[in-house]
Design an enzyme around this catalytic site. Sequence first.
Site, mmCIF file in Angstrom:
data_model
loop_
_atom_site.group_PDB
_atom_site.id
_atom_site.type_symbol
_atom_site.label_atom_id
_atom_site.label_comp_id
_atom_site.label_asym_id
_atom_site.label_seq_id
_atom_site.Cartn_x
_atom_site.Cartn_y
_atom_site.Cartn_z
ATOM 1 N N ARG A 65 31.448 54.337 36.728
ATOM 2 C CA ARG A 65 31.839 53.013 37.212
ATOM 3 C C ARG A 65 30.691 52.320 37.952
ATOM 4 N NH1 ARG A 65 36.553 50.946 38.274
ATOM 5 N NH2 ARG A 65 37.657 52.935 38.286
ATOM 6 N N HIS A 109 45.022 36.647 42.533
ATOM 7 C CA HIS A 109 45.953 37.762 42.360
ATOM 8 C C HIS A 109 47.379 37.206 42.326
ATOM 9 C CE1 HIS A 109 47.399 41.862 42.542
ATOM 10 N NE2 HIS A 109 48.290 41.458 43.437
ATOM 11 N N SER A 136 47.765 34.428 45.222
ATOM 12 C CA SER A 136 46.815 34.334 46.329
ATOM 13 C C SER A 136 45.394 34.287 45.786
ATOM 14 C CB SER A 136 46.919 35.577 47.235
ATOM 15 O OG SER A 136 48.238 35.787 47.691
ATOM 16 N N THR A 141 36.868 42.286 49.007
ATOM 17 C CA THR A 141 36.265 43.365 49.802
ATOM 18 C C THR A 141 36.505 44.670 49.055
ATOM 19 O OG1 THR A 141 38.286 43.809 51.041
ATOM 20 C CG2 THR A 141 36.784 42.155 51.973
ATOM 21 N N LEU A 144 41.115 47.218 47.487
ATOM 22 C CA LEU A 144 41.680 46.548 46.312
ATOM 23 C C LEU A 144 42.716 45.490 46.713
ATOM 24 C CD1 LEU A 144 41.912 46.490 43.168
ATOM 25 C CD2 LEU A 144 43.864 48.037 43.442
#
Length: 220
Positions: A65, A109, A136, A141, A144
């Site tokens: 990742r 989100h 929202s 940051t 999650l």
Amino acid sequence: MLDVVVLASGRGSNFAALLDAQQSAELPIRIRALLSDKSAAPALDIARAAGIDAIVLAPRDFADRAAFDRALFARAAQFHPGLIVLAGYMRVIDAAVVNEWHGRMINIHPSLLPKYPGLHTHARAIEVGDGVHGASVHFVTAQLDGGPVIAQAQIPVLDGDTPDTLAARLLPLEHRLLAASVDAIARHRIALGNHGVECDGKPLVAPLCLQADGGLRAVG
Ligand code: GAR
């Protein structure tokens, strides 16, 4: 003009809404590129049709990742964006990479954060029996869906709503919420300060609320 790079994994309707707002000259931004982790993402076609760089990096081509995220964000950085917008980007991003973009990356989100971080937000709101649901926009940051919230849009949950009907009713509001939030950042009205979101230089005590006219207002 604020240079913007958008990351999207799928349909791209939020990306398309930003493009529309930019093209109608409402938004003082230049979308420089669309980056995706999915080669079949319709968002890529929207970018190509608009003459915007459409770039795909496949996670499977990288060791892990962190390596993928470093490569993806290095590619994004080549466009010198003042802001990275996650618009339906469905991968968790390596914390070190997130921290490099502190205050310069936002996400949309589909819930009224801090409610329902993660997936299946509409189903969870219905299951709990919430009367109000929403979306929202927040600074990203390492936590999650946990970064400081800039603004929210609310809709009522109606009798008989399914996750699909709720999502469909919310989506047009998401588009306006994202455009209004990007606009506020581009006009230097919103920024991430040491103690959270600042609006016109003052700490924001509660997320701004999307109004019927498409503007953002402080509540309370
Ligand atoms: C939007 O509903 C967005 O809020 C959501 O994915 C959808 C993307 O739609 N994002 C997340 O769930 C992120 N955790 P789009 O591709 O049509 O913009």
